[in-house]
Motif scaffolding. Structure first.
Motif, PDB file in Angstrom:
ATOM      1  N   LEU A 147      36.216  42.353  31.615  1.00 42.20           N
ATOM      2  CA  LEU A 147      36.626  41.012  31.199  1.00 42.20           C
ATOM      3  C   LEU A 147      38.109  40.773  31.418  1.00 42.20           C
ATOM      4  O   LEU A 147      38.542  39.617  31.517  1.00 42.20           O
ATOM      5  N   SER A 148      38.889  41.841  31.473  1.00 40.94           N
ATOM      6  CA  SER A 148      40.323  41.662  31.726  1.00 40.94           C
ATOM      7  C   SER A 148      40.594  41.127  33.123  1.00 40.94           C
ATOM      8  O   SER A 148      41.692  40.648  33.408  1.00 40.94           O
ATOM      9  N   SER A 149      39.580  41.205  33.997  1.00 37.97           N
ATOM     10  CA  SER A 149      39.740  40.712  35.371  1.00 37.97           C
ATOM     11  C   SER A 149      38.987  39.407  35.593  1.00 37.97           C
ATOM     12  O   SER A 149      38.587  39.102  36.718  1.00 37.97           O
ATOM     13  N   VAL A 150      38.774  38.659  34.518  1.00 34.47           N
ATOM     14  CA  VAL A 150      38.040  37.399  34.636  1.00 34.47           C
ATOM     15  C   VAL A 150      38.732  36.454  35.609  1.00 34.47           C
ATOM     16  O   VAL A 150      38.094  35.772  36.417  1.00 34.47           O
ATOM     17  N   GLY A 151      40.042  36.421  35.559  1.00 33.86           N
ATOM     18  CA  GLY A 151      40.776  35.530  36.453  1.00 33.86           C
ATOM     19  C   GLY A 151      40.719  35.918  37.902  1.00 33.86           C
ATOM     20  O   GLY A 151      41.048  35.111  38.781  1.00 33.86           O
ATOM     21  N   ASP A 152      40.290  37.160  38.212  1.00 33.79           N
ATOM     22  CA  ASP A 152      40.250  37.635  39.591  1.00 33.79           C
ATOM     23  C   ASP A 152      38.882  37.489  40.241  1.00 33.79           C
ATOM     24  O   ASP A 152      38.648  38.044  41.320  1.00 33.79           O
ATOM     25  N   GLY A 153      37.972  36.796  39.621  1.00 27.19           N
ATOM     26  CA  GLY A 153      36.637  36.614  40.202  1.00 27.19           C
ATOM     27  C   GLY A 153      35.533  36.591  39.170  1.00 27.19           C
ATOM     28  O   GLY A 153      34.448  36.060  39.430  1.00 27.19           O
ATOM     29  N   GLY A 154      35.794  37.185  38.008  1.00 28.69           N
ATOM     30  CA  GLY A 154      34.765  37.218  36.984  1.00 28.69           C
ATOM     31  C   GLY A 154      34.427  35.852  36.412  1.00 28.69           C
ATOM     32  O   GLY A 154      33.315  35.635  35.918  1.00 28.69           O
ATOM     33  N   TRP A 155      35.365  34.919  36.478  1.00 36.04           N
ATOM     34  CA  TRP A 155      35.119  33.585  35.909  1.00 36.04           C
ATOM     35  C   TRP A 155      33.956  32.886  36.590  1.00 36.04           C
ATOM     36  O   TRP A 155      33.155  32.193  35.935  1.00 36.04           O
TER      37      TRP A 155
ATOM     38  N   LEU B  93      42.185  49.419  33.400  1.00 37.00           N
ATOM     39  CA  LEU B  93      41.763  48.363  34.311  1.00 37.00           C
ATOM     40  C   LEU B  93      40.802  48.881  35.371  1.00 37.00           C
ATOM     41  O   LEU B  93      39.897  48.165  35.816  1.00 37.00           O
ATOM     42  N   SER B  94      40.969  50.135  35.786  1.00 34.21           N
ATOM     43  CA  SER B  94      40.124  50.696  36.846  1.00 34.21           C
ATOM     44  C   SER B  94      38.730  51.075  36.355  1.00 34.21           C
ATOM     45  O   SER B  94      37.874  51.440  37.169  1.00 34.21           O
ATOM     46  N   LEU B  95      38.480  50.994  35.039  1.00 35.79           N
ATOM     47  CA  LEU B  95      37.160  51.353  34.523  1.00 35.79           C
ATOM     48  C   LEU B  95      36.075  50.424  35.073  1.00 35.79           C
ATOM     49  O   LEU B  95      34.936  50.848  35.285  1.00 35.79           O
ATOM     50  N   ALA B  96      36.402  49.152  35.264  1.00 37.74           N
ATOM     51  CA  ALA B  96      35.413  48.217  35.813  1.00 37.74           C
ATOM     52  C   ALA B  96      34.976  48.654  37.206  1.00 37.74           C
ATOM     53  O   ALA B  96      33.791  48.582  37.546  1.00 37.74           O
ATOM     54  N   GLY B  97      35.933  49.132  38.009  1.00 36.77           N
ATOM     55  CA  GLY B  97      35.578  49.648  39.331  1.00 36.77           C
ATOM     56  C   GLY B  97      34.770  50.927  39.244  1.00 36.77           C
ATOM     57  O   GLY B  97      33.866  51.156  40.049  1.00 36.77           O
TER      58      GLY B  97
ATOM     59  N   TYR C 139      37.109  43.020  46.469  1.00 40.81           N
ATOM     60  CA  TYR C 139      37.804  43.309  45.209  1.00 40.81           C
ATOM     61  C   TYR C 139      37.483  42.249  44.156  1.00 40.81           C
ATOM     62  O   TYR C 139      37.155  42.571  43.009  1.00 40.81           O
ATOM     63  N   ASP C 140      37.566  40.973  44.546  1.00 43.01           N
ATOM     64  CA  ASP C 140      37.239  39.916  43.594  1.00 43.01           C
ATOM     65  C   ASP C 140      35.742  39.887  43.290  1.00 43.01           C
ATOM     66  O   ASP C 140      35.325  39.667  42.151  1.00 43.01           O
ATOM     67  N   VAL C 141      34.933  40.103  44.331  1.00 45.81           N
ATOM     68  CA  VAL C 141      33.487  40.154  44.102  1.00 45.81           C
ATOM     69  C   VAL C 141      33.137  41.341  43.217  1.00 45.81           C
ATOM     70  O   VAL C 141      32.253  41.268  42.359  1.00 45.81           O
ATOM     71  N   GLY C 142      33.858  42.463  43.396  1.00 47.85           N
ATOM     72  CA  GLY C 142      33.603  43.653  42.586  1.00 47.85           C
ATOM     73  C   GLY C 142      33.871  43.427  41.109  1.00 47.85           C
ATOM     74  O   GLY C 142      33.167  43.973  40.247  1.00 47.85           O
ATOM     75  N   ASN C 143      34.875  42.629  40.788  1.00 42.38           N
ATOM     76  CA  ASN C 143      35.149  42.319  39.377  1.00 42.38           C
ATOM     77  C   ASN C 143      33.981  41.566  38.744  1.00 42.38           C
ATOM     78  O   ASN C 143      33.576  41.849  37.610  1.00 42.38           O
ATOM     79  N   ALA C 144      33.446  40.590  39.479  1.00 40.21           N
ATOM     80  CA  ALA C 144      32.290  39.853  38.970  1.00 40.21           C
ATOM     81  C   ALA C 144      31.061  40.753  38.890  1.00 40.21           C
ATOM     82  O   ALA C 144      30.248  40.643  37.959  1.00 40.21           O
TER      83      ALA C 144
ATOM     84  N   LYS D 239      43.118  48.831  41.562  1.00 41.01           N
ATOM     85  CA  LYS D 239      43.749  48.643  40.255  1.00 41.01           C
ATOM     86  C   LYS D 239      44.693  49.786  39.893  1.00 41.01           C
ATOM     87  O   LYS D 239      45.613  49.618  39.095  1.00 41.01           O
ATOM     88  N   TYR D 240      44.439  50.973  40.444  1.00 43.53           N
ATOM     89  CA  TYR D 240      45.194  52.174  40.061  1.00 43.53           C
ATOM     90  C   TYR D 240      45.683  52.840  41.343  1.00 43.53           C
ATOM     91  O   TYR D 240      44.930  53.553  42.007  1.00 43.53           O
ATOM     92  N   PRO D 241      46.940  52.650  41.750  1.00 45.62           N
ATOM     93  CA  PRO D 241      47.433  53.256  42.993  1.00 45.62           C
ATOM     94  C   PRO D 241      47.470  54.779  42.905  1.00 45.62           C
ATOM     95  O   PRO D 241      47.738  55.352  41.848  1.00 45.62           O
ATOM     96  N   ILE D 242      47.171  55.441  44.015  1.00 48.62           N
ATOM     97  CA  ILE D 242      47.161  56.902  44.066  1.00 48.62           C
ATOM     98  C   ILE D 242      48.600  57.417  44.146  1.00 48.62           C
ATOM     99  O   ILE D 242      49.349  57.082  45.064  1.00 48.62           O
ATOM    100  N   LEU D 243      48.972  58.237  43.158  1.00 46.06           N
ATOM    101  CA  LEU D 243      50.314  58.827  43.131  1.00 46.06           C
ATOM    102  C   LEU D 243      50.289  60.339  43.288  1.00 46.06           C
ATOM    103  O   LEU D 243      51.335  60.953  43.440  1.00 46.06           O
TER     104      LEU D 243
END
Length: 743
Positions: free
Chosen positions: A446-454, A246-250, A391-396, A29-33
């Motif tokens: 919950l912001s990642s519901v569409g990525d697997g949380g649903w 967004l990366s807080l869920a991870g 990644y999708d499983v991690g969101n759920a 969710k957060y690329p390393i810069l």
């Protein structure tokens, strides 16, 4: 040492596998810069580890156990024991005298505790809210148990792509599916026998985590230690606020397994679990994350398979094998925790009854539920085949974990107010700190519901609906039985012979109500040509305590006066008690308890008036006698074979009637007569009279109630086990009646 290894295997297996995927999901969710991004993410992980598993669960929540039992339902049962918040009002006042109900309550702020208790007991809305929260938390916990094997095994097998760069994701998925099928196939044996072998494997795994972390710190430098400065969290959000949020869920995935620590507490003492976490588990986890961060600072382009990429090449394959074994152990840990949670929920009437197998003769907590085991397997395989990536499983995964954490925070707060009587400042500090933190994490997930949380939310909703329907239907059925119970006046009019013939034997009438005569007994009186000389109304009651001592198992009361020879027996079981008793053992224990009750009653009668007899009826009326044509006196204090009809013929003595005796007898003689009468009934055998009604909604009910009761609840009742059926009663001793009951 043996206990330490068992603790690692049972309690800490889930949280020990989190370094495999935490940074992978975060940096997806957060690329390393730059270095600050790595340090900010590491700082988030470190303080999440300190606040959630350590401070909240290990130092606070573990003390909210129910006589050693942990889990969301243990919290609920603890509250039910201290306040009448159950929607089914079947608690018996005598249960307050059970040894398991005695609590050591602090004296500080007792007045506030009483006010909180009165508020919960008087508010139907709060009772429903408490039940709804525990059902929601349980559905999330079971969902968590489905996601944990999928996430753990899939992330461990994904390391194959680091060792073999040409390995495809399809191969990873197929191997993961095969490992999970093997795991759930041996789960029954893993609960008892294999538990002795997996402890050393977890010890080696934690040593690997710490050792790899130390290696990476020594190889890439100690710059990762700067992450202990919480200012890096502020820098992390300042550089890219939305991506950081967004990366807080991870980030929360580093604390997965915290609820399993509490749910599996029944195996070990609290102090021991706390010591193991502080002295071994937490240091190894911190070293593992520090080592991965040091590797990322030096290799900022490697944001996938971070853990396996940071392993030294010489030990890659041994660590890979140990990681897969640890992932399987973590999956087993959550499955075991789900079995414990389901047993508690079944005992408290919040889940359909399922077959429970005890896999150990020494440890009552080691159980196996076949139906749920295979249900978890197919659900887990469904998640893997549906998403195919961590990644999708991690969101759920994050949504399920946070749902359980929020419910635990709410219930521990109530326990602080109601039972612990904690200072209000400490209570507010606890609830504000952790509830606000978890709600922020939950919003991110919950912001990642569409990525697997649903998929997880749909799965949890189905489980929640099943538990709601079962609890709702059970409550309506219980209320209907209470309303239809036979009146005391009717029993008095029938007389001691109950308007029929009293044949020798013991009749055990099963019912769910704890007071009064169940309506089904009236059907037996009108449908059967005779009724047993001794009637015992048996109610198998699950009380909200872990274990009921055998000496306190049965609670007896007289029904009507002494001459009716009718008793009520409440068989009380805790949610850890084993209910698979043989019917012969159950009968023997019940009769022994009945004899002790009669003996104790005789002693009390000899010391005080009959007004103090333990009975759910009015005080017994004095003994009445009739004179037979042969001049003999018969007392109605014992049942006869049939109502006496004057006749010129001499009525012969029947085998079940009491020998002639003087109407004025002392208590000792009454005791001997009644014990002899029970012994005679025992020799004639016991018959189980069981009501198995067809529950339907009334015709004037609204549409959704008819749909729920007539179809969904009926389906669950027809496919679940009855409490009495666990006793393997022979068909020759069993009589079932199937009437239609409208609720």
């Amino acid at each position: 040492m043996f206990l330490a290894l068992q603790t690692l295997a049972v309690v800490f297996g889930d949280i020990g596998i989190s370094p495999l995927y935490t940074f992978d999901v975060m940096f997806n969710k957060y690329p390393i810069l730059g270095e600050e991004d790595v340090l900010g993410a590491l700082s988030l992980v470190l303080y999440t580890l300190i606040l959630t598993p350590l401070v909240k669960y290990v130092l606070v929540v573990l003390w909210a156990n129910d006589d050693g039992e942990g889990g969301i339902f243990a919290l609920y049962s603890l509250i039910c024991r201290n306040a009448k918040v159950s929607l089914i009002p079947n608690q018996v006042h005598s249960e307050k005298r059970m040894s398991s109900f005695r609590l050591k309550l602090p004296t500080a702020e007792l007045e506030r505790s009483i006010k909180v208790k009165e508020k919960f007991e008087s508010s139907l809305l709060l009772k429903k809210l408490l039940l709804g929260l525990v059902l929601f938390g349980t559905s999330m916990f079971i969902s968590n148990g489905v996601i944990t094997p999928a996430m753990s095994v899939l992330s461990a097998v994904s390391g194959l792509k680091v060792g073999i760069p040409n390995a495809s994701q399809d191969i990873v998925v197929m191997i993961s599916v095969a490992l999970l099928v093997i795991l759930y196939s041996v789960q029954r044996y893993a609960t008892s026998k294999m538990g002795f072998a997996i402890g050393p494997s977890l010890l080696i795994w934690f040593c690997c985590l710490g050792g790899i972390g130390i290696y990476n710190l020594s190889t890439y430098g100690p710059a990762a230690f700067k992450a202990f400065n919480p200012l890096y969290i502020i820098y992390y959000f300042g550089r890219n606020p939305f991506q950081a949020w967004l990366s807080l869920a991870g980030c929360l995935l580093c604390a997965t397994g915290s609820e399993a620590i509490f749910a599996n507490l029944c195996y070990f003492p609290v102090r021991y679990v706390q010591s193991m976490f502080v002295l071994l588990v937490l240091p190894c986890l911190v070293l593992a994350y520090l080592g991965q961060a040091a590797f990322l600072i030096a290799n900022q382009n490697s944001s996938e398979q971070i853990f396996f990429s940071s392993i030294p090449r010489g030990v890659f394959w041994p660590v890979f094998l140990i990681a897969n074994l640890a992932a399987l152990i973590a999956s087993r840990t959550m499955t075991t925790a789900i079995f414990q949670c389901l047993k508690q929920s079944i005992a408290l009437g919040c889940f359909p009854r399922l077959k429970i197998i005890h896999t150990s003769r020494k440890f009552m907590a080691k159980i196996y539920i076949p139906v749920m085991n295979w249900f978890l397997l197919f659900s887990c395989l469904g998640f893997i085949l549906l998403f195919r990536s961590i990644y999708d499983v991690g969101n759920a995964y994050a949504i399920a974990e946070l749902g359980v954490m929020i419910m635990a925070t709410v219930y521990v707060t109530i326990i602080m107010l109601l039972i612990w009587e904690t200072n209000i400042i400490k209570v507010l500090s606890f609830v504000i700190t952790f509830l606000s933190l978890e709600l922020v994490f939950f919003a991110s997930a919950l912001s990642s519901v569409g990525d697997g949380g649903w998929a997880l939310l749909v799965f949890a909703s189905v489980l929640l609906m099943v538990m709601f329907i079962w609890n709702y239907g059970s409550k309506l059925k219980y209320d209907s039985e209470v309303k239809k119970k036979l009146s005391k006046d009717l029993m008095r009019k029938l007389g001691p012979n109950l308007g029929t013939i009293r044949a020798p034997g013991l009749g055990l009438v099963y019912s769910e109500i704890v007071k009064g005569v169940p309506a089904i007994f009236g059907h037996f009186l009108t449908a059967l040509p005779a009724i047993h000389s001794i009637i015992v109304f048996v109610c198998i009651r699950n009380v909200p305590v872990p274990v009921v001592p055998q000496s306190e198992r049965f609670l007896f009361q007289r029904v009507c006066s002494r001459g009716y020879h009718m008793f009520r027996c409440i068989a009380r079981y805790g949610y850890k008690d084993k209910k698979q008793e043989h019917h012969g053992i159950f009968e023997r224990l019940l009769i022994e308890g009945l004899e002790k009750f009669i003996q104790r009653e005789a002693v009390e009668l000899s010391l005080q008036s009959e007004d103090d007899i333990a009975s759910d009826e009015e005080p017994p009326t004095p003994a009445r006698t009739i004179i037979a044509p042969n001049g003999s006196l018969y007392s109605l204090d014992v049942p006869l074979l049939a109502d006496f009809v004057p006749s010129a013929e001499v009525i012969p003595e029947a085998s079940c009637s009491t020998p002639r005796h003087d109407p004025v007898v002392d208590y000792t003689q009454n005791l001997e007569l009644e014990l002899a009468f029970i012994g005679q009934a025992k020799q004639s055998g016991a018959v189980y009279l069981i009501d198995n009604p067809i529950v339907k909604a009334r015709k004037d009910s609204w549409f959704f109630k008819k749909l729920i009761i007539n179809y969904f609840f009926a389906f669950l009742r027809n496919n679940c086990r009855r409490a009495i059926m666990s006793m393997s009663i022979p068909h020759s001793n069993l009589m079932q009646v199937r009437l239609t009951s409208y609720v």
